[in-house]
Design a protein around this motif. Structure first.
Motif, short mmCIF file in Angstrom:
data_model
loop_
_atom_site.label_atom_id
_atom_site.label_comp_id
_atom_site.label_asym_id
_atom_site.label_seq_id
_atom_site.Cartn_x
_atom_site.Cartn_y
_atom_site.Cartn_z
N PHE A 1 2.99 8.80 -10.45
CA PHE A 1 2.68 8.15 -9.18
C PHE A 1 1.92 6.87 -9.51
O PHE A 1 1.36 6.74 -10.60
N TYR B 1 3.39 14.88 -1.03
CA TYR B 1 3.47 14.19 -2.31
C TYR B 1 4.75 14.57 -3.04
O TYR B 1 5.10 15.74 -3.11
N ASP C 1 1.90 12.89 -13.69
CA ASP C 1 1.28 13.90 -12.84
C ASP C 1 1.34 15.33 -13.38
O ASP C 1 0.72 16.23 -12.83
N THR D 1 0.83 -1.20 0.00
CA THR D 1 0.00 0.00 0.00
C THR D 1 0.87 1.25 0.00
O THR D 1 0.41 2.31 -0.43
N ALA D 2 2.13 1.14 0.43
CA ALA D 2 3.03 2.30 0.42
C ALA D 2 3.33 2.76 -1.00
O ALA D 2 3.74 3.90 -1.21
N GLU E 1 -0.87 14.30 0.55
CA GLU E 1 0.30 15.05 1.05
C GLU E 1 1.00 14.26 2.13
O GLU E 1 0.36 13.56 2.90
N ILE F 1 1.18 3.34 -3.24
CA ILE F 1 0.10 4.21 -3.69
C ILE F 1 0.03 5.41 -2.75
O ILE F 1 -0.35 5.28 -1.59
N PRO F 2 0.44 6.59 -3.23
CA PRO F 2 0.52 7.75 -2.35
C PRO F 2 -0.86 8.33 -2.04
O PRO F 2 -1.82 8.11 -2.77
N THR F 3 -0.91 9.06 -0.95
CA THR F 3 -2.09 9.87 -0.65
C THR F 3 -1.71 11.32 -0.97
O THR F 3 -0.59 11.59 -1.41
#
Length: 140
Positions: free
Chosen positions: A106, A86, A130, A77-78, A84, A80-82
């Motif tokens: 990303f 970023y 991005d 899961t790390a 901020e 896949i960023p959320t």
């Protein structure tokens, strides 16, 4: 690598980027760079709609399929960023004999492999460019 003079397969293509799965890659999907279409028709328009390109290009995404090897799970899961903080990943897709495509990306999503008898376990992740840096194509 010399430029190709005839059509070729994708053998020899590579992908790079910190934290990305870059080995045992089976395929790197196609990318589409496009723009929204603005309808500028009004009540006096006849025949066909009037359309113009929008202001900004849409960033492409690309699916990377790879062989799932051994007990070490390559997708976390790390990856896949959320929102901020970023920081995009500088990535390069190299085409066999035809140059490379660079940009910041990303991981938009990751898929685990299908588990079935008589089938190679293959997983995938989807990269989203991005727009933080312009997408650049460098010819061979």
């Amino acid at each position: 690598m010399a430029a190709l003079t005839v059509a070729d397969t994708g053998l020899g293509a590579t992908i790079s980027g910190t934290g990305l799965i870059t080995t045992q890659v089976v395929s790197i999907g196609e990318m589409t760079i496009g723009v929204d279409v603005l309808n500028i028709s009004d009540l006096s328009t006849v025949g066909f709609e009037l359309e113009r390109p929008g202001d900004l290009r849409k960033n492409p995404e690309v699916e990377v399929v790879f062989n799932w090897l051994g007990a070490a799970i390559p997708i976390t899961t790390a990856m896949i960023p959320t929102a901020e903080p970023y920081a995009g990943i500088a990535s390069v897709i190299t085409f066999p004999g035809a140059g490379s495509l660079q940009g910041t990306v990303f991981v938009k999503q990751a898929k685990t492999p299908k588990l079935a008898k008589g089938e190679v376990m293959r997983a995938s992740y989807t990269l989203q460019f991005d727009g933080a840096t312009d997408i650049t194509f460098t010819p061979a």
